[in-house]
Enzyme design. Structure first.
Site, PDB file in Angstrom:
ATOM      1  N   GLY A   1     -14.645 -21.794 -21.304  1.00  0.00           N
ATOM      2  CA  GLY A   1     -15.518 -22.255 -20.411  1.00  0.00           C
ATOM      3  C   GLY A   1     -15.271 -23.965 -20.496  1.00  0.00           C
ATOM      4  O   GLY A   1     -15.951 -24.488 -19.769  1.00  0.00           O
TER       5      GLY A   1
ATOM      6  N   CYS B   1     -12.403   3.029   4.343  1.00  0.00           N
ATOM      7  CA  CYS B   1     -12.280   3.981   3.197  1.00  0.00           C
ATOM      8  C   CYS B   1     -13.582   4.509   2.757  1.00  0.00           C
ATOM      9  O   CYS B   1     -13.602   5.402   1.869  1.00  0.00           O
ATOM     10  CB  CYS B   1     -11.441   3.253   1.982  1.00  0.00           C
ATOM     11  SG  CYS B   1     -12.457   2.014   1.093  1.00  0.00           S
TER      12      CYS B   1
ATOM     13  N   CYS C   1      -8.585  -0.683  -1.010  1.00  0.00           N
ATOM     14  CA  CYS C   1      -8.883   0.110   0.324  1.00  0.00           C
ATOM     15  C   CYS C   1      -7.806   0.965   0.549  1.00  0.00           C
ATOM     16  O   CYS C   1      -8.031   2.131   0.814  1.00  0.00           O
ATOM     17  CB  CYS C   1      -9.124  -1.126   1.297  1.00  0.00           C
ATOM     18  SG  CYS C   1     -10.104  -0.232   2.817  1.00  0.00           S
TER      19      CYS C   1
ATOM     20  N   CYS D   1     -17.606   1.003   3.493  1.00  0.00           N
ATOM     21  CA  CYS D   1     -16.043   0.464   4.437  1.00  0.00           C
ATOM     22  C   CYS D   1     -16.004   1.458   5.582  1.00  0.00           C
ATOM     23  O   CYS D   1     -15.941   2.634   5.135  1.00  0.00           O
ATOM     24  CB  CYS D   1     -15.307   0.471   3.336  1.00  0.00           C
ATOM     25  SG  CYS D   1     -13.407   0.047   3.990  1.00  0.00           S
TER      26      CYS D   1
ATOM     27  N   CYS E   1     -13.271  -3.299   3.191  1.00  0.00           N
ATOM     28  CA  CYS E   1     -13.216  -3.753   1.917  1.00  0.00           C
ATOM     29  C   CYS E   1     -12.463  -5.102   2.137  1.00  0.00           C
ATOM     30  O   CYS E   1     -11.464  -5.319   2.865  1.00  0.00           O
ATOM     31  CB  CYS E   1     -12.408  -3.059   1.158  1.00  0.00           C
ATOM     32  SG  CYS E   1     -13.289  -1.448   0.655  1.00  0.00           S
TER      33      CYS E   1
END
Lengths: 263, 248, 277
Positions: free
Chosen positions: C29, C241, C269, C238, C263
């Protein structure tokens, strides 16, 4: 007749502070002690070095020589410029407070009043929004701001209101020691009176110890218990506020006091 | 019996730097003793330094040569070398002062002005408020004024606020600088009562009273100040300096 | 090969960046400065991510590049073409077969594996920048863990909108120490940063900073006790899909207000549609 406790613990012990920007510019070989519960006024004209002294005392500027010792408890003394930046900044952020003359320097103008008041609590690890908000409203009430304006940005507030918000933001963590740099400077006279009254009450209720820098002797008389008179970087006279103002000994203090306009 | 206050060989002078370092000696070798439950009244003509003495005893003026001692149960305290910060507790708990003029924050109500000495000791706000109102009522200050700041009051009204503020703390040592100066007969009588009550609880008082009648009713002893006047002031001063001198 | 060094950058530069990356992995980080090079595209188009990718790419690696989850947008296509040309590496659109995935603003829906590295393109690496313009001061704030102001930002969100309205670049605390900007990924993807199997690298070209989240690192999104961190949810699934688990984009289909949700991760997808077919 019973003897009262005369000696109050020393909170801040300042020894031989020198901070010079040039000859006679800054402060020189200064000693002072601040006792618990005391409001110490530092007065003098522009350029007398009082603001430099405040910056050194408040941990913002290391002195060229001398020490600032903070007595946190009877057996816990911190040498402000020897403890390292991390501890010093934590001290300033959590245990001390600084009220700037210009509230814009002490506030975050881009975020709401509530966020301003809550910031120090958040820095302390407070993570409950509801409680932060409640603290914000409580403190806005204490400094006589309308708590309904908690979500308003400080820039929509008047100068006097901004100054009160800055004070709330500073006092929310209940600091023991507060530094104030001309807290009533730049405010209208009527607004000043209200702020002075509020400050006196808060000092008493919270048992604050205060170092107050001002060029306004009337403000010093109303707020400070003791005064230091500064001239060209040095203290020329020190004593009880009313003694300094009513029976000044030093030529410069006499001049200062006799130059005050009274309506 | 041990006195509460002893003053020995006290001098006071003013140096006016603005006037070429003009030195004015106003008091010389003043000595006095003040006992509990006693009211000692300072006597002498105007300009003789009566107010100056009270101000020195309150720490308001810096004492010159000499010694000022307070006698506590556990020993004596000399005020001559007392550090400034020690005066805070002394004024809060021991020495009370009723000055001629009221000096307060402009916006604070009369009630709060009177309460302040108690609040400074951490007293309960409600109790302090009740005590303040009782005193203001005794001094015949109209109730409608209690919540107003005294800045706009008449001289007599301000004086009564000041007296209430001075007496509410029940200090063991009280300095009274002409508390009855601008009062009518009825209110003068109230002040006399307050002084008698203070005496009854053992307070020692040092006061200045111009009103003959009041003086006779409160004074246990008189202390004429002529004897301690500095030679330079032995004859009436032609023109008093603009500031720094006593106003009595 | 084409007159370019392998993967465009010279070996010295790649070594310098790898050293910086090692430091970044060692201090999760923490923003490590690096000597960023000019890339043959403007800042803001992924120059930071590309330099990281170039430094870690080996001849045998398989590269995937996505932009907002899609493999077929301009940015993704051109970066993929770039590395095909200057490194000659194999490229793919299949999340599962890639070793290195460079991404802009998304983390793939398919779980990543321990042998994969995700490289993020970062516009503004400093999470404290919104409140503190001075770089010196923000570095000090990181050093001293003065992170109260991050909470101020979230507080302000709730005060203004009634909930934490930050939806992307949602600040996180890495390994209980450094507050980090996860790049403008939707907060939907924040949980995928936590205890990830894959190594995650972040590169900011203009600011010349890089940072990292090593595998299996604790990553917490900042929040309040009474306003806990939440990810976006949709009422729809979606349209292509049928997934109810993936991050959906709203697509306008005509001028009559017709729209659908699909998606954002095109590979996810397509894979699902292939499985369904």
């Amino acid at each position: 007749m019973k003897r009262p406790e005369l000696d109050r613990p020393v909170l801040l012990d300042v020894q031989g502070i020198t901070r010079l920007y040039g000859p006679g510019k800054g402060c020189e070989e200064l000693d002072l002690r601040l006792h618990a519960g005391e409001v110490l006024g530092i007065v003098g004209e522009s350029g007398s070095g009082k603001s430099t002294l405040l910056r050194v005392l408040a941990g913002l500027e290391a002195p060229d020589a001398g020490r600032v010792v903070y007595h946190r408890a009877a057996d816990d003394a911190l040498d402000l410029y020897a403890i390292g930046e991390a501890r010093r900044r934590a001290l300033l952020r959590l245990e001390w407070g600084l009220v700037h003359q210009n509230p814009r320097d002490g506030l975050r103008m881009g975020v709401s009043a509530g966020a301003n008041v809550g910031e120090r609590l958040m820095a302390l690890g407070q993570r409950h929004y509801g409680q932060l908000r409640a603290a914000g409203q409580d403190w806005m009430t204490q400094v006589e701001l309308d708590p309904a304006r908690i979500d308003d940005a400080p820039r929509t507030f008047s100068g006097g209101m901004q100054q009160r918000l800055q004070i709330a933001r500073t006092l929310v963590t209940r600091p023991r020691l507060v530094f104030m740099d001309e807290p009533t400077g730049g405010l209208d006279v009527s607004v000043q009176a209200r702020l002075l009254d509020m400050l006196r009450t808060l000092v008493r209720q919270l048992g604050l110890s205060v170092v107050l820098v001002t060029h306004d002797l009337a403000v010093a008389r109303l707020l400070a218990h003791r005064l230091l008179v500064m001239r060209r970087g040095r203290v020329v006279e020190a004593g009880l506020t009313d003694q300094i103002l009513d029976d000044p000994q030093h030529a410069y203090t006499q001049l200062l006091v006799s130059s005050v306009l009274t309506p | 019996m041990t006195p509460i206050l002893t003053v020995e060989g006290l001098d006071k002078g003013f140096v006016l730097h603005g006037q070429g370092g003009l030195a004015l000696q106003v008091m010389q070798a003043l000595s006095l003793e003040l006992h509990a439950a006693e009211c000692l009244v300072l006597a002498g003509r105007s300009g003789i330094g009566k107010s100056t003495l009270l101000k020195i005893l309150y720490g308001n003026y810096l004492a010159g040569e000499g010694d000022i001692r307070l006698h506590f149960d556990d020993g004596t305290l000399s005020l001559a070398a007392l550090p400034a910060h020690a005066w805070h507790s002394l004024r809060r708990d021991v020495i009370g002062y009723v000055s001629q003029f009221l000096r307060v924050v402009p916006r604070v109500s009369a009630r709060e002005v009177v309460m302040e000495p108690l609040l400074a000791r951490g007293a309960d706000a409600h109790e302090a408020s009740v005590r303040a109102e009782t005193l203001l009522a005794r001094l015949n200050l109209p109730e409608r004024l209690w919540s107003l700041p005294p800045g706009t009051f008449s001289g007599g009204e301000q004086q009564r606020v000041n007296i209430a503020r001075g007496f509410i703390g029940e200090h063991p040592l009280l300095l009274l600088d002409e508390p009855t100066a601008s009062l009518d007969a009825a209110n003068r009588a109230v002040v006399v009562e307050l002084i008698h009550e203070a005496k009854a609880r053992g307070a020692a008082m040092l006061g200045i009273f111009h009103d003959e009648d009041v003086r006779e009713r409160v004074a246990d002893r008189l202390l004429p100040l002529e004897a301690f006047m500095a030679p330079s002031l032995a004859s009436p001063t032609p023109s008093s300096p603009s500031r720094g001198l006593a106003h009595d | 090969m084409n007159g370019y060094n392998f993967a465009y950058l010279d070996e010295q530069t790649k070594r310098m960046i790898r050293r910086a990356l090692l430091k970044a992995v060692a201090i999760p980080g923490y923003q490590v400065p690096f000597g960023g090079r000019e890339m043959p595209m403007p800042y803001g188009w992924g120059t930071g991510g590309m330099q990281l990718t170039a430094s870690i790419l080996g001849a045998g690696d398989v590269l995937k590049v996505i932009d907002q989850g899609a493999d077929d947008t301009t940015n993704a296509v051109s970066i993929r073409a770039f590395f095909e040309r200057v490194a000659g590496v194999e490229t793919t659109t299949a999340t599962g077969t890639a070793n290195v995935i460079q991404t802009r603003h998304r983390i793939p829906e398919a779980p990543l594996a321990p042998d994969q590295i995700l490289v993020f393109q970062v516009p503004i690496p400093e999470p404290l920048r919104f409140i503190e313009p001075s770089e010196q001061e923000t570095r000090l704030m990181h050093a001293l863990e003065e992170y109260g102001v991050m909470q101020v930002k979230l507080y302000e969100d709730i005060a203004r909108y009634g909930h934490i309205a930050t939806t992307y670049a949602y600040p996180v605390k890495v390994d209980g120490r450094y507050v980090m900007d996860p790049s403008p990924i939707p907060k939907f993807d924040n949980p995928k940063l936590h205890q990830s199997d894959a190594l995650m690298l972040f590169g900011a070209g203009r600011e010349k900073r890089l940072y990292a989240i090593p595998p299996y690192t604790r990553v917490e999104s900042l929040d309040f006790e009474d306003h806990p961190f939440e990810i976006q949810r949709w009422d729809e699934s979606c349209a292509l899909c049928g997934s109810r688990e993936s991050f959906l984009d709203e697509v306008i289909t005509d001028d009559a207000g017709g729209r659908m949700f699909v998606c954002s991760d095109t590979d996810y997808c397509l894979t699902r549609r292939g499985e369904l077919a």
